[in-house]
Motif scaffolding. Structure first.
Motif, PDB file in Angstrom:
ATOM      1  N   VAL A  70     -23.273 -10.191  -9.266  1.00  0.00           N
ATOM      2  CA  VAL A  70     -23.902 -11.457  -8.840  1.00  0.00           C
ATOM      3  C   VAL A  70     -25.123 -11.146  -7.978  1.00  0.00           C
ATOM      4  N   PRO A  71     -26.309 -11.537  -8.447  1.00  0.00           N
ATOM      5  CA  PRO A  71     -27.539 -11.202  -7.721  1.00  0.00           C
ATOM      6  C   PRO A  71     -27.870 -12.184  -6.596  1.00  0.00           C
ATOM      7  N   ILE A  72     -27.023 -12.207  -5.595  1.00  0.00           N
ATOM      8  CA  ILE A  72     -27.280 -13.048  -4.422  1.00  0.00           C
ATOM      9  C   ILE A  72     -27.232 -12.124  -3.208  1.00  0.00           C
ATOM     10  N   SER A  73     -28.377 -11.552  -2.884  1.00  0.00           N
ATOM     11  CA  SER A  73     -28.418 -10.521  -1.845  1.00  0.00           C
ATOM     12  C   SER A  73     -27.943 -11.022  -0.485  1.00  0.00           C
ATOM     13  N   ASP A  74     -28.085 -12.299  -0.203  1.00  0.00           N
ATOM     14  CA  ASP A  74     -27.605 -12.842   1.068  1.00  0.00           C
ATOM     15  C   ASP A  74     -26.083 -12.735   1.206  1.00  0.00           C
ATOM     16  N   CYS A  75     -25.388 -12.596   0.098  1.00  0.00           N
ATOM     17  CA  CYS A  75     -23.919 -12.517   0.119  1.00  0.00           C
ATOM     18  C   CYS A  75     -23.405 -11.085   0.128  1.00  0.00           C
ATOM     19  N   TYR A  76     -24.257 -10.112  -0.151  1.00  0.00           N
ATOM     20  CA  TYR A  76     -23.808  -8.724  -0.302  1.00  0.00           C
ATOM     21  C   TYR A  76     -23.013  -8.234   0.905  1.00  0.00           C
ATOM     22  N   ARG A  77     -23.548  -8.441   2.086  1.00  0.00           N
ATOM     23  CA  ARG A  77     -22.893  -7.921   3.287  1.00  0.00           C
ATOM     24  C   ARG A  77     -21.498  -8.527   3.473  1.00  0.00           C
ATOM     25  N   GLY A  78     -21.393  -9.823   3.283  1.00  0.00           N
ATOM     26  CA  GLY A  78     -20.092 -10.494   3.406  1.00  0.00           C
ATOM     27  C   GLY A  78     -19.100  -9.972   2.387  1.00  0.00           C
ATOM     28  N   TRP A  79     -19.551  -9.775   1.139  1.00  0.00           N
ATOM     29  CA  TRP A  79     -18.661  -9.240   0.109  1.00  0.00           C
ATOM     30  C   TRP A  79     -18.245  -7.821   0.447  1.00  0.00           C
ATOM     31  N   GLU A  80     -19.170  -7.018   0.963  1.00  0.00           N
ATOM     32  CA  GLU A  80     -18.855  -5.633   1.324  1.00  0.00           C
ATOM     33  C   GLU A  80     -17.804  -5.575   2.433  1.00  0.00           C
ATOM     34  N   ILE A  81     -17.927  -6.474   3.394  1.00  0.00           N
ATOM     35  CA  ILE A  81     -16.933  -6.526   4.476  1.00  0.00           C
ATOM     36  C   ILE A  81     -15.563  -6.906   3.913  1.00  0.00           C
ATOM     37  N   GLU A  82     -15.528  -7.892   3.032  1.00  0.00           N
ATOM     38  CA  GLU A  82     -14.267  -8.314   2.426  1.00  0.00           C
ATOM     39  C   GLU A  82     -13.686  -7.227   1.520  1.00  0.00           C
ATOM     40  N   ILE A  83     -14.556  -6.504   0.816  1.00  0.00           N
ATOM     41  CA  ILE A  83     -14.089  -5.377  -0.006  1.00  0.00           C
ATOM     42  C   ILE A  83     -13.384  -4.362   0.889  1.00  0.00           C
ATOM     43  N   ARG A  84     -14.011  -4.036   2.009  1.00  0.00           N
ATOM     44  CA  ARG A  84     -13.402  -3.087   2.948  1.00  0.00           C
ATOM     45  C   ARG A  84     -12.055  -3.607   3.442  1.00  0.00           C
ATOM     46  N   ASN A  85     -12.007  -4.885   3.794  1.00  0.00           N
ATOM     47  CA  ASN A  85     -10.767  -5.471   4.307  1.00  0.00           C
ATOM     48  C   ASN A  85      -9.637  -5.416   3.280  1.00  0.00           C
ATOM     49  N   PHE A  86      -9.925  -5.772   2.034  1.00  0.00           N
ATOM     50  CA  PHE A  86      -8.876  -5.766   1.018  1.00  0.00           C
ATOM     51  C   PHE A  86      -8.495  -4.349   0.617  1.00  0.00           C
ATOM     52  N   ARG A  87      -9.433  -3.430   0.662  1.00  0.00           N
ATOM     53  CA  ARG A  87      -9.084  -2.027   0.431  1.00  0.00           C
ATOM     54  C   ARG A  87      -8.132  -1.543   1.519  1.00  0.00           C
ATOM     55  N   GLN A  88      -8.422  -1.893   2.756  1.00  0.00           N
ATOM     56  CA  GLN A  88      -7.549  -1.478   3.858  1.00  0.00           C
ATOM     57  C   GLN A  88      -6.159  -2.076   3.714  1.00  0.00           C
ATOM     58  N   ARG A  89      -6.093  -3.332   3.333  1.00  0.00           N
ATOM     59  CA  ARG A  89      -4.788  -3.975   3.153  1.00  0.00           C
ATOM     60  C   ARG A  89      -3.987  -3.298   2.051  1.00  0.00           C
ATOM     61  N   LEU A  90      -4.663  -2.982   0.949  1.00  0.00           N
ATOM     62  CA  LEU A  90      -3.988  -2.271  -0.137  1.00  0.00           C
ATOM     63  C   LEU A  90      -3.553  -0.876   0.306  1.00  0.00           C
ATOM     64  N   GLN A  91      -4.403  -0.193   1.029  1.00  0.00           N
ATOM     65  CA  GLN A  91      -4.059   1.140   1.511  1.00  0.00           C
ATOM     66  C   GLN A  91      -2.828   1.100   2.409  1.00  0.00           C
ATOM     67  N   ILE A  92      -2.739   0.111   3.263  1.00  0.00           N
ATOM     68  CA  ILE A  92      -1.576  -0.030   4.143  1.00  0.00           C
ATOM     69  C   ILE A  92      -0.312  -0.233   3.303  1.00  0.00           C
ATOM     70  N   GLU A  93      -0.380  -1.111   2.316  1.00  0.00           N
ATOM     71  CA  GLU A  93       0.784  -1.342   1.455  1.00  0.00           C
ATOM     72  C   GLU A  93       1.185  -0.061   0.727  1.00  0.00           C
ATOM     73  N   LEU A  94       0.196   0.694   0.249  1.00  0.00           N
ATOM     74  CA  LEU A  94       0.485   1.915  -0.504  1.00  0.00           C
ATOM     75  C   LEU A  94       0.945   3.053   0.398  1.00  0.00           C
ATOM     76  N   GLU A  95       0.509   3.059   1.638  1.00  0.00           N
ATOM     77  CA  GLU A  95       1.021   4.054   2.587  1.00  0.00           C
ATOM     78  C   GLU A  95       2.484   3.774   2.912  1.00  0.00           C
ATOM     79  N   ASP A  96       2.811   2.498   3.048  1.00  0.00           N
ATOM     80  CA  ASP A  96       4.193   2.120   3.342  1.00  0.00           C
ATOM     81  C   ASP A  96       5.108   2.331   2.140  1.00  0.00           C
ATOM     82  N   SER A  97       4.557   2.169   0.939  1.00  0.00           N
ATOM     83  CA  SER A  97       5.343   2.294  -0.296  1.00  0.00           C
ATOM     84  C   SER A  97       4.520   3.041  -1.338  1.00  0.00           C
ATOM     85  N   PRO A  98       4.432   4.367  -1.231  1.00  0.00           N
ATOM     86  CA  PRO A  98       3.592   5.148  -2.147  1.00  0.00           C
ATOM     87  C   PRO A  98       3.945   4.963  -3.631  1.00  0.00           C
TER      88      PRO A  98
END
Length: 146
Positions: A70-98
């Motif tokens: 999606v070519p909306i550069s004003d949204c890139y930073r917000g999406w990147e922050i959310e990507i990081r957040n959901f990656r962290q949440r998934l990592q926590i779940e996978l660390e708890d239950s590999p």
């Protein structure tokens, strides 16, 4: 069938039932455990973790699709922050239950389809690939910038 006091406890005060069950487990009091509800609760724990992983994965894929297509550069930073957040949440779940890493691979294709449907609905004029452009390697999916 007459309910036993343990059954009533499960129905009337779940927290107290958990405390009572833990106490009985620690004391190895197998004869007085509420086995039926204990089994049900343990099964639901596993299902709950799988559901959480699925929800986080679909959301991560939605965000990756938005950021990559999606070519909306004003949204890139917000999406990147959310990507990081959901990656962290998934990592926590996978660390708890590999063992759930293999589950991610099982559901990746279907999760991509769900994410694709969601982003296409929100951005009908944007092209999104029908084939998942992201790697099926879980560690790469959770760390690589796309």
């Amino acid at each position: 069938m007459i309910k036993t006091p343990v059954k009533n406890l499960y129905d009337e005060d779940f927290y107290l039932w958990t405390e009572d069950t833990v106490s009985k487990l620690k004391a190895r009091d197998n004869e007085n455990l509420d086995w039926e509800n204990l089994i049900e609760e343990v099964e639901s724990l596993g299902k709950s973790h799988r559901k959480t992983v699925r929800i986080f994965l679909v959301r991560l894929l939605e965000l990756l699709l938005k950021r990559c297509y999606v070519p909306i550069s004003d949204c890139y930073r917000g999406w990147e922050i959310e990507i990081r957040n959901f990656r962290q949440r998934l990592q926590i779940e996978l660390e708890d239950s590999p063992s759930l890493k293999s589950f991610v691979l099982e559901i990746l294709s279907k999760s991509y389809e769900m994410a694709l449907e969601n982003v296409r609905d929100g951005y009908p004029d944007v092209y999104f690939s029908d084939i998942c452009p992201f790697p099926s390697d879980v560690d790469t999916l959770l760390t690589k910038n796309f």
